[in-house]
Design a protein around this motif. Structure first.
Motif, PDB file in Angstrom:
ATOM      1  N   GLN A  18      96.765  40.786 -76.168  1.00 45.98           N
ATOM      2  CA  GLN A  18      98.351  40.265 -75.408  1.00 45.98           C
ATOM      3  C   GLN A  18      97.267  41.668 -74.395  1.00 45.98           C
ATOM      4  O   GLN A  18      96.685  42.898 -75.021  1.00 45.98           O
ATOM      5  CB  GLN A  18      99.476  40.772 -75.910  1.00 45.98           C
ATOM      6  N   MET A  67      96.274  43.766 -70.332  1.00 45.56           N
ATOM      7  CA  MET A  67      96.308  43.681 -69.030  1.00 45.56           C
ATOM      8  C   MET A  67      94.749  43.882 -68.863  1.00 45.56           C
ATOM      9  O   MET A  67      94.270  45.222 -69.761  1.00 45.56           O
ATOM     10  CB  MET A  67      96.468  44.363 -67.952  1.00 45.56           C
ATOM     11  N   TYR A 114      90.420  44.493 -67.523  1.00 46.36           N
ATOM     12  CA  TYR A 114      89.728  44.185 -66.270  1.00 46.36           C
ATOM     13  C   TYR A 114      88.231  43.848 -66.572  1.00 46.36           C
ATOM     14  O   TYR A 114      87.330  44.629 -67.251  1.00 46.36           O
ATOM     15  CB  TYR A 114      90.053  45.923 -65.572  1.00 46.36           C
ATOM     16  N   VAL A 116      91.304  40.711 -63.120  1.00 48.26           N
ATOM     17  CA  VAL A 116      92.361  40.982 -64.352  1.00 48.26           C
ATOM     18  C   VAL A 116      92.998  39.813 -65.108  1.00 48.26           C
ATOM     19  O   VAL A 116      92.695  39.012 -64.691  1.00 48.26           O
ATOM     20  CB  VAL A 116      93.781  41.736 -63.822  1.00 48.26           C
ATOM     21  N   ASP A 161      95.043  38.566 -67.826  1.00 46.65           N
ATOM     22  CA  ASP A 161      96.630  39.180 -68.608  1.00 46.65           C
ATOM     23  C   ASP A 161      97.325  37.820 -69.554  1.00 46.65           C
ATOM     24  O   ASP A 161      97.280  36.820 -69.124  1.00 46.65           O
ATOM     25  CB  ASP A 161      97.504  39.500 -67.165  1.00 46.65           C
ATOM     26  N   ASP A 162      97.673  38.478 -70.532  1.00 50.27           N
ATOM     27  CA  ASP A 162      97.859  37.351 -72.007  1.00 50.27           C
ATOM     28  C   ASP A 162      97.451  35.768 -71.470  1.00 50.27           C
ATOM     29  O   ASP A 162      97.625  35.293 -72.370  1.00 50.27           O
ATOM     30  CB  ASP A 162      99.635  37.554 -71.907  1.00 50.27           C
ATOM     31  N   ASP A 181      97.763  49.279 -64.094  1.00 55.11           N
ATOM     32  CA  ASP A 181      98.231  48.123 -64.275  1.00 55.11           C
ATOM     33  C   ASP A 181      99.684  47.603 -63.752  1.00 55.11           C
ATOM     34  O   ASP A 181      99.866  46.697 -63.305  1.00 55.11           O
ATOM     35  CB  ASP A 181      98.773  47.714 -65.964  1.00 55.11           C
ATOM     36  N   ARG A 236      99.749  44.097 -61.293  1.00 56.03           N
ATOM     37  CA  ARG A 236     100.550  43.512 -61.855  1.00 56.03           C
ATOM     38  C   ARG A 236     101.367  42.530 -59.848  1.00 56.03           C
ATOM     39  O   ARG A 236     102.077  41.752 -59.981  1.00 56.03           O
ATOM     40  CB  ARG A 236     101.555  43.862 -62.112  1.00 56.03           C
TER      41      ARG A 236
END
Length: 299
Positions: A7, A9, A11, A28, A30-31, A62, A66
């Motif tokens: 879980q 983020m 990079y 990135v 993300d999950d 982040d 996002r």
């Protein structure tokens, strides 16, 4: 390597990316889902560019990422393809921050009191470790000095700084010649700074992922001809100082460049009978960040 499925983020830099600054594109994860941020903007082609954007907007890294994920292309993520995640203008390192490291450097040196004094002191040992041309990424070969007879990897938690502020964490390998350093402490720069002396990767994980850098499991494994010849593990809670203290001393009277990685010392030290040889594979795992893998070559 399970980092892409954890879980939060992280990079990475992957090959390709005509929109990126330099080679590779900023991705990135993300999950478990991967997005090429450089396709959302030509100004998001590297981790440093992302950090600049966050700084300009007074937002977190982040948060900026996002906001741009919806404009970014989804990409297939392969752990084996990742490149050096951040190009640091300078890599610095700290020494004798764990008791076992202090003991090992006492053992290798004819002047052990030097290391005892540093371990017990408030002021840490800090030294310039590498420049961009001397730093390699995941799956690249780290270097063993050709004029050294005793060489070891040093797995370390890396703190990523942008404009002197902590923006994330990574893994570093502070490859070292114990033979040269042990001969005389004044030979430290030669023992530490040379071609391919440092590796960094596989990603940069922000504070949303690494909420406590002093509570991370860290493991080292070395394979030779397909067999494990050394393995051990520890926790960053064994560190005798803090990341905050190391960063504070690094900043003192020191005008740092834009992007810096600070390696925080090692607690995983192979025995005195062990030395790296060409072709060894070194694997470093740090909880919540991932796995850094490098082969070795004599330079």
């Amino acid at each position: 390597m399970a980092s892409a499925h954890q879980q939060g983020m992280r990079y990475y830099r992957l090959p390709g990316g005509e929109h990126s600054e330099g080679s590779g594109s900023l991705v990135v994860v993300d999950d478990g889902d991967a997005y090429d941020l450089s396709t959302a903007s030509d100004d998001l082609g590297s981790f440093t560019q992302l950090a600049r954007a966050a700084n300009a907007c007074d937002e977190s890294i982040d948060s900026i990422a996002r906001d741009r994920i919806s404009d970014s292309e989804s990409v297939a993520f392969d752990d084996d393809d990742v490149l050096l995640p951040v190009t640091a203008d300078e890599v610095w390192a700290a020494g004798v921050t764990y008791q076992i490291s202090e003991q090992a450097r006492e053992a290798e040196s004819g002047k052990p009191e030097v290391y005892i004094d540093v371990y017990d002191s408030e002021r840490p040992e800090l030294f310039l470790k590498a420049t961009p041309s001397r730093t390699v990424g995941p799956n690249e070969a780290i270097g063993i000095r050709g004029d050294s007879t005793w060489d070891v990897p040093e797995p370390e938690l890396g703190v990523v700084l942008h404009r002197e502020e902590v923006v994330g964490y990574t893994i570093g390998n502070d490859v070292s010649s114990r033979a040269i350093e042990g001969e005389n402490p004044l030979y430290l720069p030669q023992a530490k700074v040379y071609d391919r002396c440092c590796s960094v990767g596989p990603c940069v994980a922000t504070a949303d992922v690494v909420d406590d850098p002093h509570d991370l499991e860290m493991a080292l494994s070395i394979e030779r001809d397909g067999e494990v010849v050394f393995e051990d593990s520890t926790s960053t809670n064994e560190m005798a100082t803090t990341c905050e203290n190391l960063v504070s001393y690094l900043r003192r009277h020191n005008n740092l460049p834009e992007t810096v990685v600070l390696l925080t010392g090692t607690a995983l030290v192979p025995p005195e009978s062990f030395t790296l040889t060409e072709g060894d594979q070194v694997t470093i795992d740090i909880d919540k960040i991932g796995q850094l893998v490098n082969d070795t070559i004599v330079v």
